[in-house]
Motif scaffolding. Structure first.
Motif: not given
Length: 374
Positions: A26-30
């Motif tokens: 994930s990136y930045n919580g996504s």
């Protein structure tokens, strides 16, 4: 397990299996990839398809450690890739990308030979290997090895990129939309050429594409990724069957035309008589026109075989079926028999001489089903 460094060397010479075990990134919580598990058998070409953002490229890059997963593992022959130094790991893999990544100041020969030079292979061996690889990707060594990338067409650059990826004879090839930036006609040409090259390689290939036609044409199996997870996996024929009861899969591969394929006769896509050529023993002097799409002949045992004008030295098996065969049945038959050409006859057991019935190309059926621009 101890960390495998450059001194230890690559821990495998061939691929038995690749296992993605609950991969998550994930990136930045996504989440880009979410709890993805998939087993790939050695020697197969598996195509990863899905919409933009479905996690295809991220999954590929976690295999060669260009991206590290937040959770889960990639295991090759049951060895976690995280235990292998990235530089060593990547030497066991070829990597082909859409932009080719050729160095503009180096010649074709130097670009292809660069991985071998880094591996301290003798110059004489590098020169021989470069010529062999150029021939494999259908570029004449004398004509192209001294050119710079700027002097090549897009298709030629892509061929050189593939040759470079194969320079060290890797057991695994990762391909990230390699034909995606090419115009539709050239993309289709390279797809057909890659089918022939694939036969000679005998290695494991993971092929990312957004083009369903390309995935079904090249893949032994196809994996549909959706929102970072594995939604469907199977051979092209298995996915065709599954799509009838899977709205997402059906939508992705073309719902309307797929439903037509269940009842529409394949004969509706038959070639005109002037689009193919039948070569018989007593007509060896016949010439083949440039507008012939396929050349049919009989082998020594009397079985039909096909040859394509752009690759006259190779033959492919021809499937034979009755006139009432539907498009859906035709795809299943061609997939099962490894055929790209189908002949429809009122008596499939009596195909001989000039009386062969109607000729259909698998490419045309796939074009109809999936609406590819290629």
């Amino acid at each position: 397990m101890p960390f495998l460094s450059e001194k230890n060397g690559i821990p495998w010479k061939y691929i038995e299996s690749i296992r993605l075990d609950s991969l998550t990134k994930s990136y930045n919580g996504s989440h880009v990839v979410r709890d993805l598990s998939l087993t790939i058998q050695g020697g197969e070409l598996i195509a990863l398809i899905g919409a933009s953002g479905s996690g295809k490229t991220t999954t590929l890059r976690m295999m060669n450690r260009l991206i590290e997963p937040d959770d889960g593992a990639v295991l090759i022959n049951d060895i976690p890739v995280r235990t292998i130094e990235p530089r060593v790991l990547r030497r066991s893999m070829g990597y082909v990308i859409q932009q080719t990544g050729l160095l503009p100041h180096l010649t074709v020969s130097a670009n292809i030979g660069l991985p071998l030079k880094i591996a301290h292979v003798p110059e004489g061996e590098i020169a021989h290997r470069v010529c062999s690889l150029l021939s494999l990707v259908r570029l004449d060594p004398d004509t192209y090895q001294h050119r710079k990338p700027a002097e090549l067409s897009g298709g030629q650059q892509q061929r050189v990129g593939l040759a470079r990826a194969l320079a060290t004879d890797p057991p695994l090839l990762l391909m990230d939309e390699p034909f995606g930036a090419l115009d539709p006609l050239l993309r289709r040409e390279l797809q057909k050429e890659f089918l022939e090259i694939k036969k000679h390689l005998g290695i494991t290939i993971i092929f990312v594409t957004h083009d369903v036609h390309e995935a079904f044409l090249l893949g032994d199996r196809v994996a549909l990724l959706h929102e970072g997870g594995l939604h469907a996996l199977g051979t092209p024929s298995e996915l065709l069957l599954a799509a009838r009861n899977d709205p997402l899969l059906s939508y992705f591969i073309g719902d309307t035309r797929l439903s037509y394929s269940i009842t529409t006769p394949a004969i509706s896509l038959a070639l005109r008589p002037d689009e193919y050529h039948i070569r018989t023993d007593e007509m060896k002097s016949d010439t083949i026109r440039s507008d012939h799409r396929v050349i049919l002949s009989f082998d020594g045992s009397g079985a039909l075989q096909g040859t394509f004008p752009d690759c006259l030295q190779s033959t492919v098996p021809v499937a034979v079926a009755g006139y009432d065969t539907t498009m859906h049945q035709a795809v299943l038959l061609c997939t099962r028999t490894g055929s790209r050409v189908l002949v429809l006859h009122d008596d499939p057991g009596a195909v001989q001489g000039k009386d062969i019935g109607h000729v259909i190309l698998l490419d045309d059926i796939m074009q109809f089903l999936f609406g590819s621009e290629s």
